[in-house]
Design an enzyme around this catalytic site. Structure first.
Site, PDB file in Angstrom:
ATOM      1  N   ASP A 100       0.792  -1.232   0.000  1.00 46.38           N
ATOM      2  CA  ASP A 100       0.000   0.000   0.000  1.00 46.38           C
ATOM      3  C   ASP A 100       0.822   1.278   0.000  1.00 46.38           C
ATOM      4  O   ASP A 100       0.349   2.319   0.449  1.00 46.38           O
ATOM      5  CB  ASP A 100      -0.913  -0.001   1.243  1.00 46.38           C
ATOM      6  CG  ASP A 100      -0.130  -0.089   2.550  1.00 46.38           C
ATOM      7  OD1 ASP A 100       1.112   0.000   2.507  1.00 46.38           O
ATOM      8  OD2 ASP A 100      -0.755  -0.231   3.616  1.00 46.38           O
ATOM      9  N   GLU A 122      -0.641  -9.032  -1.167  1.00 42.68           N
ATOM     10  CA  GLU A 122      -1.212  -8.468   0.072  1.00 42.68           C
ATOM     11  C   GLU A 122      -2.384  -7.544  -0.288  1.00 42.68           C
ATOM     12  O   GLU A 122      -2.469  -6.391   0.159  1.00 42.68           O
ATOM     13  CB  GLU A 122      -0.158  -7.722   0.897  1.00 42.68           C
ATOM     14  CG  GLU A 122      -0.519  -7.519   2.356  1.00 42.68           C
ATOM     15  CD  GLU A 122       0.487  -6.620   3.077  1.00 42.68           C
ATOM     16  OE1 GLU A 122       0.477  -5.405   2.853  1.00 42.68           O
ATOM     17  OE2 GLU A 122       1.276  -7.149   3.869  1.00 42.68           O
ATOM     18  N   GLU A 136      -2.047   5.156   2.952  1.00 35.33           N
ATOM     19  CA  GLU A 136      -1.985   3.742   2.536  1.00 35.33           C
ATOM     20  C   GLU A 136      -3.352   3.145   2.176  1.00 35.33           C
ATOM     21  O   GLU A 136      -3.449   2.323   1.269  1.00 35.33           O
ATOM     22  CB  GLU A 136      -1.321   2.903   3.635  1.00 35.33           C
ATOM     23  CG  GLU A 136       0.172   3.162   3.807  1.00 35.33           C
ATOM     24  CD  GLU A 136       0.501   4.375   4.666  1.00 35.33           C
ATOM     25  OE1 GLU A 136      -0.441   5.001   5.208  1.00 35.33           O
ATOM     26  OE2 GLU A 136       1.682   4.710   4.797  1.00 35.33           O
ATOM     27  N   HIS A 217       6.138   4.778  12.813  1.00 35.14           N
ATOM     28  CA  HIS A 217       6.422   5.710  11.712  1.00 35.14           C
ATOM     29  C   HIS A 217       5.182   6.297  11.055  1.00 35.14           C
ATOM     30  O   HIS A 217       5.288   7.170  10.206  1.00 35.14           O
ATOM     31  CB  HIS A 217       7.246   5.018  10.635  1.00 35.14           C
ATOM     32  CG  HIS A 217       6.498   3.908   9.951  1.00 35.14           C
ATOM     33  ND1 HIS A 217       5.597   4.136   8.944  1.00 35.14           N
ATOM     34  CD2 HIS A 217       6.487   2.582  10.156  1.00 35.14           C
ATOM     35  CE1 HIS A 217       5.085   2.985   8.559  1.00 35.14           C
ATOM     36  NE2 HIS A 217       5.595   2.024   9.274  1.00 35.14           N
ATOM     37  N   ARG A 219       2.301   8.128   9.256  1.00 34.73           N
ATOM     38  CA  ARG A 219       2.104   9.564   8.981  1.00 34.73           C
ATOM     39  C   ARG A 219       1.026  10.188   9.869  1.00 34.73           C
ATOM     40  O   ARG A 219       1.169  11.312  10.330  1.00 34.73           O
ATOM     41  CB  ARG A 219       1.706   9.746   7.513  1.00 34.73           C
ATOM     42  CG  ARG A 219       2.852  10.169   6.634  1.00 34.73           C
ATOM     43  CD  ARG A 219       2.382  10.427   5.212  1.00 34.73           C
ATOM     44  NE  ARG A 219       3.383  11.140   4.456  1.00 34.73           N
ATOM     45  CZ  ARG A 219       4.520  10.626   3.984  1.00 34.73           C
ATOM     46  NH1 ARG A 219       4.797   9.361   4.225  1.00 34.73           N
ATOM     47  NH2 ARG A 219       5.359  11.367   3.292  1.00 34.73           N
ATOM     48  N   HIS A 249      12.913   4.811  13.141  1.00 33.46           N
ATOM     49  CA  HIS A 249      12.712   4.966  11.692  1.00 33.46           C
ATOM     50  C   HIS A 249      13.417   6.233  11.212  1.00 33.46           C
ATOM     51  O   HIS A 249      13.465   7.232  11.936  1.00 33.46           O
ATOM     52  CB  HIS A 249      11.201   5.057  11.451  1.00 33.46           C
ATOM     53  CG  HIS A 249      10.790   4.899  10.019  1.00 33.46           C
ATOM     54  ND1 HIS A 249      10.999   5.883   9.075  1.00 33.46           N
ATOM     55  CD2 HIS A 249      10.168   3.899   9.363  1.00 33.46           C
ATOM     56  CE1 HIS A 249      10.520   5.488   7.908  1.00 33.46           C
ATOM     57  NE2 HIS A 249      10.012   4.274   8.052  1.00 33.46           N
TER      58      HIS A 249
HETATM   59  C1  UD1 Z   1       6.793   4.707   3.854  1.00 35.74           C
HETATM   60  C2  UD1 Z   1       5.409   4.374   3.288  1.00 35.74           C
HETATM   61  C3  UD1 Z   1       4.573   3.644   4.329  1.00 35.74           C
HETATM   62  C4  UD1 Z   1       5.311   2.437   4.872  1.00 35.74           C
HETATM   63  C5  UD1 Z   1       6.675   2.873   5.391  1.00 35.74           C
HETATM   64  C6  UD1 Z   1       7.484   1.682   5.830  1.00 35.74           C
HETATM   65  C7  UD1 Z   1       4.291   5.868   1.699  1.00 35.74           C
HETATM   66  C8  UD1 Z   1       3.559   7.141   1.507  1.00 35.74           C
HETATM   67  N1  UD1 Z   1       4.717   5.607   2.943  1.00 35.74           N
HETATM   68  O1  UD1 Z   1       6.624   5.658   4.907  1.00 35.74           O
HETATM   69  O2  UD1 Z   1       3.363   3.211   3.743  1.00 35.74           O
HETATM   70  O3  UD1 Z   1       4.557   1.864   5.908  1.00 35.74           O
HETATM   71  O4  UD1 Z   1       7.398   3.523   4.334  1.00 35.74           O
HETATM   72  O5  UD1 Z   1       8.588   2.061   6.587  1.00 35.74           O
HETATM   73  O6  UD1 Z   1       4.499   5.147   0.757  1.00 35.74           O
HETATM   74  N2  UD1 Z   1      14.253   7.933   4.969  1.00 35.74           N
HETATM   75  C9  UD1 Z   1      15.628   7.824   4.905  1.00 35.74           C
HETATM   76  N3  UD1 Z   1      16.161   6.604   4.570  1.00 35.74           N
HETATM   77  C10 UD1 Z   1      15.414   5.500   4.345  1.00 35.74           C
HETATM   78  C11 UD1 Z   1      14.007   5.614   4.430  1.00 35.74           C
HETATM   79  C12 UD1 Z   1      13.456   6.846   4.741  1.00 35.74           C
HETATM   80  O7  UD1 Z   1      16.349   8.790   5.110  1.00 35.74           O
HETATM   81  O8  UD1 Z   1      15.966   4.432   4.070  1.00 35.74           O
HETATM   82  C13 UD1 Z   1      13.654   9.269   5.287  1.00 35.74           C
HETATM   83  C14 UD1 Z   1      13.788  10.258   4.110  1.00 35.74           C
HETATM   84  O9  UD1 Z   1      13.985  11.552   4.624  1.00 35.74           O
HETATM   85  C15 UD1 Z   1      12.409  10.158   3.431  1.00 35.74           C
HETATM   86  C16 UD1 Z   1      11.536   9.997   4.665  1.00 35.74           C
HETATM   87  O10 UD1 Z   1      12.269   9.129   5.532  1.00 35.74           O
HETATM   88  O11 UD1 Z   1      12.079  11.283   2.670  1.00 35.74           O
HETATM   89  C17 UD1 Z   1      10.149   9.482   4.421  1.00 35.74           C
HETATM   90  O12 UD1 Z   1      10.129   8.328   3.601  1.00 35.74           O
HETATM   91  P1  UD1 Z   1       8.723   7.880   2.927  1.00 35.74           P
HETATM   92  O13 UD1 Z   1       8.950   6.596   2.206  1.00 35.74           O
HETATM   93  O14 UD1 Z   1       8.138   8.990   2.165  1.00 35.74           O
HETATM   94  O15 UD1 Z   1       7.771   7.693   4.171  1.00 35.74           O
HETATM   95  P2  UD1 Z   1       7.816   6.617   5.332  1.00 35.74           P
HETATM   96  O16 UD1 Z   1       7.353   7.292   6.573  1.00 35.74           O
HETATM   97  O17 UD1 Z   1       9.119   5.940   5.320  1.00 35.74           O
HETATM   98  N1  UDP Z   2      12.093  -4.082  10.509  1.00 31.12           N
HETATM   99  C1  UDP Z   2      13.476  -4.141  10.329  1.00 31.12           C
HETATM  100  N2  UDP Z   2      14.278  -3.332  11.095  1.00 31.12           N
HETATM  101  C2  UDP Z   2      13.781  -2.463  12.011  1.00 31.12           C
HETATM  102  C3  UDP Z   2      12.368  -2.390  12.169  1.00 31.12           C
HETATM  103  C4  UDP Z   2      11.562  -3.204  11.393  1.00 31.12           C
HETATM  104  O1  UDP Z   2      13.973  -4.923   9.513  1.00 31.12           O
HETATM  105  O2  UDP Z   2      14.570  -1.769  12.678  1.00 31.12           O
HETATM  106  C5  UDP Z   2      11.226  -4.922   9.672  1.00 31.12           C
HETATM  107  C6  UDP Z   2      10.161  -5.737  10.396  1.00 31.12           C
HETATM  108  O3  UDP Z   2      10.644  -7.031  10.708  1.00 31.12           O
HETATM  109  C7  UDP Z   2       9.004  -5.781   9.393  1.00 31.12           C
HETATM  110  C8  UDP Z   2       9.184  -4.518   8.574  1.00 31.12           C
HETATM  111  O4  UDP Z   2      10.492  -4.038   8.834  1.00 31.12           O
HETATM  112  O5  UDP Z   2       9.121  -6.881   8.508  1.00 31.12           O
HETATM  113  C9  UDP Z   2       8.161  -3.472   8.929  1.00 31.12           C
HETATM  114  O6  UDP Z   2       8.470  -2.282   8.284  1.00 31.12           O
HETATM  115  P1  UDP Z   2       7.841  -0.887   8.690  1.00 31.12           P
HETATM  116  O7  UDP Z   2       7.385  -0.921  10.102  1.00 31.12           O
HETATM  117  O8  UDP Z   2       8.831   0.146   8.290  1.00 31.12           O
HETATM  118  O9  UDP Z   2       6.633  -0.720   7.677  1.00 31.12           O
HETATM  119  P2  UDP Z   2       5.103  -1.246   7.689  1.00 31.12           P
HETATM  120  O10 UDP Z   2       5.114  -2.712   7.857  1.00 31.12           O
HETATM  121  O11 UDP Z   2       4.389  -0.520   8.783  1.00 31.12           O
HETATM  122  O12 UDP Z   2       4.606  -0.814   6.356  1.00 31.12           O
END
Ligand code: UD1
Ligand code: UDP
Length: 389
Positions: A100, A122, A136, A217, A219, A249
């Site tokens: 999602d 999924e 999502e 994490h 939003r 995160h």
């Molecule tokens: C995203 C997804 C969310 C998912 C989550 C899993 C969307 C809108 N959101 O949220 O559905 O549950 O990932 O974790 O698709 N960043 C880093 N390094 C990384 C990852 C993130 O620096 O490896 C920082 C960056 O500043 C980036 C920000 O996090 O711009 C947000 O990343 P983004 O993917 O937009 O949102 P998440 O909160 O990670």
């Molecule tokens: N996870 C990881 N390292 C971490 C925290 C989570 O590898 O420090 C893994 C966890 O086992 C799960 C996935 O990341 O499989 C969940 O990701 P996240 O919570 O970022 O996203 P969501 O599932 O809410 O979309």
């Protein structure tokens, strides 16, 4: 590129998509019917790279779109534009997207524009509230409305799709591939010496005490939600003899409040996001999980760990019904009270730490590959290429 084989393109971009796609990619690559390609958008950078490394997945295209504190509209645009050349080069017959995220939704649209068969892994999870989880819920609905084949994890998610008039024969209940990944991951962790992260955790954290693992994490929790979560964690740390471990995160909207409010507390250990192997090791070692994560909610029941979900609604009701997961929202008092109850009420703890597997049996990827093979066989039969049964 093998022109004689149907091409299958996997598109994903974030940590959880990487974890949940890895076993399916491996299953497709192990089967010589298909030409399997992987395009990562790089919506996440470090957090996705660490997953690809652990599962040893070769990437064919990397759009590298991540920007600091990225915006949903520009992220969607960058993913779509980046996929244009990939679609031109691969000309996929099947496009696989998972879950999602923004990558999922934009990947499904790109697949539809390329007239590929869009396969949604999924599928069918719903809250019917477009603001939670945001964005999502809408991403998953949009993807579902474009998909040709839907792979819901459970009969509950299948029923959601049927309610939306998706044809029965387009839906294949498979279990969640997160459990395939978990079983593979646990096997590797069991047979490998401690990595540096695990060694450091063993050094920092007193595992003879009750250990609470925290992740978050979402939003919709940014701002006041995270402030309240941090206040609750602080109160638990100050009033209970526990160790709290929190891999934070990388989203700056999470890093900011968490490090500001919690970094000076001696029994709260704030650490960088952990590699998948270290994280599942830690899940297995901890006593209670506090999270707003989707994936963690799915993994924890398979490890017999009680989960307090810091959300008011969930698209994953199966473990809530089974009684091993409860929703506590971001209300400070509720988080503190429910955590204390689990710490001090052994009957309640026992009840919530039953081992259950509502999300899968570890064979979801196999079911997905077998199904696409059946689709191919049916097509060959219709073209007269395959004559037997
Ligand atoms: C995203 C997804 C969310 C998912 C989550 C899993 C969307 C809108 N959101 O949220 O559905 O549950 O990932 O974790 O698709 N960043 C880093 N390094 C990384 C990852 C993130 O620096 O490896 C920082 C960056 O500043 C980036 C920000 O996090 O711009 C947000 O990343 P983004 O993917 O937009 O949102 P998440 O909160 O990670
Ligand atoms: N996870 C990881 N390292 C971490 C925290 C989570 O590898 O420090 C893994 C966890 O086992 C799960 C996935 O990341 O499989 C969940 O990701 P996240 O919570 O970022 O996203 P969501 O599932 O809410 O979309």
């Amino acid at each position: 590129m093998d022109m004689n084989k149907p091409s299958v393109l996997f598109i994903f971009g974030t940590r959880p998509e990487g974890i949940k796609m890895a076993p399916i990619i491996k299953a497709f690559r192990a089967c010589d019917w298909f030409d399997t390609k992987v395009a990562v958008t790089g919506q996440h950078r470090e957090m996705l790279d660490s997953v690809m490394e652990f599962f040893d997945i070769k990437v064919d295209f990397d759009l590298d779109v991540m920007k600091p504190n990225q915006n949903l509209i520009s992220l969607t645009g960058d993913v779509l534009l980046g996929l244009r050349d990939v679609m031109d080069e691969v000309k996929p017959k099947y496009v696989f997207v998972q879950g999602d995220t923004t990558t999922t939704m934009a990947g499904a649209i790109a697949g539809m524009y390329a007239q590929a068969q869009v396969c949604h892994v999924e599928a069918g999870l719903r809250t019917w509230n477009k603001w939670a989880p945001f964005p999502e819920e809408s991403n998953r609905c949009i993807t579902g409305s474009i998909a040709d084949w839907h792979f819901p994890p459970t009969s509950t998610s299948q029923a959601n799709l049927l309610k939306e008039n998706v044809a029965h024969e387009k839906i294949i209940v498979t279990g969640n591939t997160v459990i395939d990944a978990l079983y593979e991951g646990l096997e590797i962790v069991k047979n490998t010496p401690d990595n540096e992260e695990i060694a450091e955790l063993k050094f920092k954290v007193n595992f003879s005490k009750k250990v609470i693992l925290v992740t978050g994490h979402r939003r919709e929790n940014h701002g006041q939600g995270f402030l309240d979560i941090c206040k609750a964690l602080r109160e638990i740390a100050d009033t209970e003899d526990v160790e709290i471990v929190y891999p934070v995160h990388l989203n700056p909207n999470v890093q900011g409040p968490v490090y500001d409010l919690l970094s000076d507390c001696k029994n709260i250990h704030l650490v960088k996001p952990l590699s998948y192997s270290s994280f599942i090791w830690l899940m297995d070692m901890c006593d209670i999980i506090l999270t707003d994560s989707g994936g963690v909610q799915e993994e924890a029941p398979s490890l017999g760990k009680p989960v307090l979900v810091m959300r008011t609604t969930t698209e994953r009701p199966e473990a809530v019904s089974a009684g091993t997961v409860i929703l506590v929202g971001t209300d400070k008092e509720k988080i503190v009270n429910e955590t204390k109850d689990l710490l001090h009420n052994p009957d309640r703890y026992e009840q919530m730490s039953r081992l259950i597997n509502p999300y899968g049996d570890g064979k979801a990827s196999e079911r997905i590959v077998d199904f696409i093979k059946q689709v191919e066989e049916e097509e060959m039969r219709q073209q007269g290429i395959l004559v037997n049964n």
